[in-house]
Design a protein around this motif. Structure first.
Motif, PDB file in Angstrom:
ATOM      1  N   CYS A 204     -24.312-117.531 -77.517  1.00 34.53           N
ATOM      2  CA  CYS A 204     -25.310-116.713 -78.222  1.00 34.53           C
ATOM      3  C   CYS A 204     -25.292-115.256 -77.772  1.00 34.53           C
ATOM      4  CB  CYS A 204     -26.710-117.279 -77.999  1.00 34.53           C
ATOM      5  SG  CYS A 204     -26.940-118.942 -78.648  1.00 34.53           S
ATOM      6  N   THR A 205     -25.516-114.365 -78.728  1.00 34.30           N
ATOM      7  CA  THR A 205     -25.681-112.957 -78.393  1.00 34.30           C
ATOM      8  C   THR A 205     -27.132-112.645 -78.042  1.00 34.30           C
ATOM      9  OG1 THR A 205     -26.027-112.353 -80.722  1.00 34.30           O
ATOM     10  CG2 THR A 205     -23.773-112.263 -79.875  1.00 34.30           C
ATOM     11  N   HIS A 206     -28.058-113.389 -78.647  1.00 34.98           N
ATOM     12  CA  HIS A 206     -29.494-113.225 -78.382  1.00 34.98           C
ATOM     13  C   HIS A 206     -30.153-114.599 -78.357  1.00 34.98           C
ATOM     14  CE1 HIS A 206     -28.395-109.162 -79.574  1.00 34.98           C
ATOM     15  NE2 HIS A 206     -29.519-108.743 -79.024  1.00 34.98           N
ATOM     16  N   ILE A 207     -31.275-114.676 -77.659  1.00 37.24           N
ATOM     17  CA  ILE A 207     -31.957-115.954 -77.480  1.00 37.24           C
ATOM     18  C   ILE A 207     -33.466-115.749 -77.508  1.00 37.24           C
ATOM     19  CG2 ILE A 207     -32.531-117.658 -75.660  1.00 37.24           C
ATOM     20  CD1 ILE A 207     -29.535-117.607 -74.934  1.00 37.24           C
ATOM     21  N   ALA A 208     -34.170-116.722 -78.109  1.00 39.59           N
ATOM     22  CA  ALA A 208     -35.620-116.823 -77.973  1.00 39.59           C
ATOM     23  C   ALA A 208     -35.936-118.189 -77.396  1.00 39.59           C
ATOM     24  CB  ALA A 208     -36.327-116.634 -79.317  1.00 39.59           C
ATOM     25  N   ILE A 209     -36.795-118.225 -76.381  1.00 41.84           N
ATOM     26  CA  ILE A 209     -37.202-119.481 -75.769  1.00 41.84           C
ATOM     27  C   ILE A 209     -38.605-119.819 -76.249  1.00 41.84           C
ATOM     28  CG2 ILE A 209     -37.714-120.667 -73.605  1.00 41.84           C
ATOM     29  CD1 ILE A 209     -35.508-119.029 -72.300  1.00 41.84           C
ATOM     30  N   LEU A 210     -38.719-120.968 -76.933  1.00 38.88           N
ATOM     31  CA  LEU A 210     -39.988-121.436 -77.469  1.00 38.88           C
ATOM     32  C   LEU A 210     -40.525-122.584 -76.628  1.00 38.88           C
ATOM     33  CD1 LEU A 210     -38.145-120.482 -80.085  1.00 38.88           C
ATOM     34  CD2 LEU A 210     -40.000-121.540 -81.363  1.00 38.88           C
ATOM     35  N   ASP A 211     -41.836-122.654 -76.565  1.00 39.76           N
ATOM     36  CA  ASP A 211     -42.482-123.813 -75.961  1.00 39.76           C
ATOM     37  C   ASP A 211     -43.888-123.925 -76.524  1.00 39.76           C
ATOM     38  OD1 ASP A 211     -42.737-126.064 -74.437  1.00 39.76           O
ATOM     39  OD2 ASP A 211     -43.168-125.015 -72.559  1.00 39.76           O
ATOM     40  N   ARG A 212     -44.274-125.132 -76.883  1.00 40.85           N
ATOM     41  CA  ARG A 212     -45.605-125.420 -77.421  1.00 40.85           C
ATOM     42  C   ARG A 212     -45.962-124.492 -78.587  1.00 40.85           C
ATOM     43  NH1 ARG A 212     -47.059-129.119 -73.685  1.00 40.85           N
ATOM     44  NH2 ARG A 212     -46.328-128.772 -71.561  1.00 40.85           N
ATOM     45  N   GLY A 213     -44.956-124.239 -79.415  1.00 41.94           N
ATOM     46  CA  GLY A 213     -45.169-123.498 -80.643  1.00 41.94           C
ATOM     47  C   GLY A 213     -45.185-121.992 -80.524  1.00 41.94           C
ATOM     48  N   ARG A 214     -44.894-121.466 -79.341  1.00 45.36           N
ATOM     49  CA  ARG A 214     -44.926-120.015 -79.141  1.00 45.36           C
ATOM     50  C   ARG A 214     -43.624-119.525 -78.508  1.00 45.36           C
ATOM     51  NH1 ARG A 214     -49.985-117.680 -79.561  1.00 45.36           N
ATOM     52  NH2 ARG A 214     -51.766-119.110 -79.623  1.00 45.36           N
ATOM     53  N   ILE A 215     -43.319-118.248 -78.706  1.00 48.35           N
ATOM     54  CA  ILE A 215     -42.161-117.641 -78.062  1.00 48.35           C
ATOM     55  C   ILE A 215     -42.573-117.116 -76.694  1.00 48.35           C
ATOM     56  CG2 ILE A 215     -40.516-115.738 -78.144  1.00 48.35           C
ATOM     57  CD1 ILE A 215     -40.439-116.031 -81.152  1.00 48.35           C
ATOM     58  N   PHE A 216     -41.890-117.591 -75.662  1.00 48.35           N
ATOM     59  CA  PHE A 216     -42.201-117.184 -74.299  1.00 48.35           C
ATOM     60  C   PHE A 216     -41.339-116.018 -73.833  1.00 48.35           C
ATOM     61  CE2 PHE A 216     -44.829-120.717 -74.378  1.00 48.35           C
ATOM     62  CZ  PHE A 216     -45.464-120.951 -73.169  1.00 48.35           C
ATOM     63  N   ALA A 217     -40.135-115.905 -74.362  1.00 50.98           N
ATOM     64  CA  ALA A 217     -39.239-114.815 -73.966  1.00 50.98           C
ATOM     65  C   ALA A 217     -38.148-114.682 -75.006  1.00 50.98           C
ATOM     66  CB  ALA A 217     -38.625-115.090 -72.593  1.00 50.98           C
ATOM     67  N   GLN A 218     -37.592-113.475 -75.121  1.00 50.56           N
ATOM     68  CA  GLN A 218     -36.438-113.267 -75.989  1.00 50.56           C
ATOM     69  C   GLN A 218     -35.618-112.103 -75.477  1.00 50.56           C
ATOM     70  OE1 GLN A 218     -37.195-111.550 -79.980  1.00 50.56           O
ATOM     71  NE2 GLN A 218     -39.364-111.774 -79.499  1.00 50.56           N
ATOM     72  N   GLY A 219     -34.334-112.127 -75.780  1.00 49.79           N
ATOM     73  CA  GLY A 219     -33.429-111.073 -75.343  1.00 49.79           C
ATOM     74  C   GLY A 219     -32.015-111.602 -75.276  1.00 49.79           C
ATOM     75  N   THR A 220     -31.114-110.824 -74.722  1.00 47.73           N
ATOM     76  CA  THR A 220     -29.753-111.308 -74.515  1.00 47.73           C
ATOM     77  C   THR A 220     -29.764-112.292 -73.348  1.00 47.73           C
ATOM     78  OG1 THR A 220     -29.191-109.566 -72.930  1.00 47.73           O
ATOM     79  CG2 THR A 220     -28.827-109.083 -75.275  1.00 47.73           C
ATOM     80  N   PRO A 221     -28.789-113.202 -73.282  1.00 48.41           N
ATOM     81  CA  PRO A 221     -28.753-114.109 -72.133  1.00 48.41           C
ATOM     82  C   PRO A 221     -28.755-113.369 -70.799  1.00 48.41           C
ATOM     83  CG  PRO A 221     -27.263-114.890 -73.838  1.00 48.41           C
ATOM     84  CD  PRO A 221     -27.754-113.539 -74.285  1.00 48.41           C
ATOM     85  N   SER A 222     -27.966-112.305 -70.705  1.00 52.90           N
ATOM     86  CA  SER A 222     -27.887-111.576 -69.430  1.00 52.90           C
ATOM     87  C   SER A 222     -29.204-110.894 -69.082  1.00 52.90           C
ATOM     88  CB  SER A 222     -26.753-110.544 -69.476  1.00 52.90           C
ATOM     89  OG  SER A 222     -26.952-109.617 -70.536  1.00 52.90           O
ATOM     90  N   SER A 223     -29.915-110.354 -70.079  1.00 54.87           N
ATOM     91  CA  SER A 223     -31.190-109.690 -69.786  1.00 54.87           C
ATOM     92  C   SER A 223     -32.259-110.696 -69.373  1.00 54.87           C
ATOM     93  CB  SER A 223     -31.663-108.870 -70.993  1.00 54.87           C
ATOM     94  OG  SER A 223     -32.071-109.714 -72.066  1.00 54.87           O
ATOM     95  N   LEU A 224     -32.244-111.882 -69.967  1.00 53.03           N
ATOM     96  CA  LEU A 224     -33.210-112.909 -69.584  1.00 53.03           C
ATOM     97  C   LEU A 224     -32.963-113.387 -68.157  1.00 53.03           C
ATOM     98  CD1 LEU A 224     -33.343-115.025 -72.882  1.00 53.03           C
ATOM     99  CD2 LEU A 224     -35.139-113.533 -71.976  1.00 53.03           C
ATOM    100  N   ILE A 225     -31.694-113.551 -67.812  1.00 56.34           N
ATOM    101  CA  ILE A 225     -31.355-113.964 -66.442  1.00 56.34           C
ATOM    102  C   ILE A 225     -31.758-112.882 -65.445  1.00 56.34           C
ATOM    103  CG2 ILE A 225     -29.437-114.514 -64.878  1.00 56.34           C
ATOM    104  CD1 ILE A 225     -28.020-115.723 -67.398  1.00 56.34           C
ATOM    105  N   ALA A 226     -31.464-111.623 -65.780  1.00 51.73           N
ATOM    106  CA  ALA A 226     -31.773-110.515 -64.876  1.00 51.73           C
ATOM    107  C   ALA A 226     -33.268-110.325 -64.660  1.00 51.73           C
ATOM    108  CB  ALA A 226     -31.151-109.223 -65.415  1.00 51.73           C
ATOM    109  N   SER A 227     -34.065-110.666 -65.674  1.00 46.80           N
ATOM    110  CA  SER A 227     -35.512-110.428 -65.582  1.00 46.80           C
ATOM    111  C   SER A 227     -36.278-111.611 -64.994  1.00 46.80           C
ATOM    112  CB  SER A 227     -36.073-110.113 -66.972  1.00 46.80           C
ATOM    113  OG  SER A 227     -35.914-111.214 -67.858  1.00 46.80           O
ATOM    114  N   THR A 228     -35.576-112.687 -64.658  1.00 47.64           N
ATOM    115  CA  THR A 228     -36.222-113.874 -64.090  1.00 47.64           C
ATOM    116  C   THR A 228     -35.854-113.994 -62.615  1.00 47.64           C
ATOM    117  OG1 THR A 228     -36.075-114.996 -66.234  1.00 47.64           O
ATOM    118  CG2 THR A 228     -36.516-116.367 -64.300  1.00 47.64           C
TER     119      THR A 228
END
Length: 250
Positions: A204-228
């Motif tokens: 994937c070039t971009h990702i959104a992570i959903l849980d319980r019907g809401r978006i918890f985070a979105q971005g590129t895989p590398s940006s999500l890893i870097a921000s966690t």
């Protein structure tokens, strides 16, 4: 790049349900992206894709695909999208060729163009020598590849994929992913769901992570890893956001 899908405050509550399956989701997916919708069981991924494909109606909110509003242009939207469901959408007693000619004709394809397109895609995915074998004789990986072809014969602008590599061997998985990358390079925007997080991180070039019907985070895989904090890969981001609790039966 311009957004090809615009989602605004989209919600869905099924009849007699206690909670919303999708709750006030807003999202833009740009033309040319490979966009992963990731989440645990019950997160709302299938509900969101089902609404975008016109299979179910939202409770509230709205969306457009290629600037077409689903309430007024549903038939036009269906012509520019492709859908590859997790379950095999194939007739087991028909051959691969017969199945693909049938699905191609549903998209308005015919004659020599359809015939050549079927041969071309079967060949690219290593299935041409099995073209006249019945689907019921195919392995899971072979069925998965035919399932994919059925959804892309009409060259869709937007392709929805629900677990496209689930339950297949490594060779079939690699063939499917490689073919999808070529489709994307040729202009098809891809929306993809999977529980294979390592695959999603690479694909994937971009990702959104959903849980319980809401978006918890979105971005590129590398940006999500870097921000966690302390995350080394997408799986660790996923666990950090959604927790370790089991989701069986949710």
């Amino acid at each position: 790049m311009k957004p090809i899908i615009k989602i605004e405050s989209l919600s869905k509550k099924y009849k007699d349900a206690d909670q919303y399956s999708l709750n006030d989701v807003s999202l833009e997916i740009n033309e040319g992206q490979i966009f992963g919708l990731l989440g645990p069981n019950g997160a709302g991924k299938t509900t969101l894709i089902s609404m975008l494909c016109g299979l179910i109606k939202p409770t509230s909110g709205h969306f457009t695909i290629d600037d077409l509003n689903y309430t007024h242009h549903s038939s036009k939207i269906k012509k520019i999208i492709g859908v590859v469901p997790q379950e095999y959408a194939l007739y087991p007693t028909l051959t691969a060729r017969e199945n693909l000619h049938y699905f191609g004709s549903m998209y308005g394809l015919k004659g020599s163009y359809l015939k050549d397109k079927v041969i071309e895609t079967l060949d690219l995915l290593g299935l041409l020598k099995f073209a006249d074998k019945r689907i019921e004789t195919f392995s899971g990986g072979m069925k998965r590849r035919v399932n994919l072809i059925a959804g892309i014969l009409h060259n869709p602008k937007v392709l929805f994929l629900d677990e496209p590599t689930v339950g297949v061997d490594v060779q079939s998985k690699n063939a499917i992913i490689d073919y999808l990358k070529v489709l994307n390079q040729n202009g098809t925007t891809i929306i993809y769901t999977s529980h294979h997080l390592a695959e999603a991180e690479d694909f994937c070039t971009h990702i959104a992570i959903l849980d319980r019907g809401r978006i918890f985070a979105q971005g590129t895989p590398s940006s999500l890893i870097a921000s966690t904090e302390k995350a080394q890969n997408l799986e660790e981001v996923f666990i950090s956001l959604t927790g370790k609790d089991f989701r069986d039966g949710q």
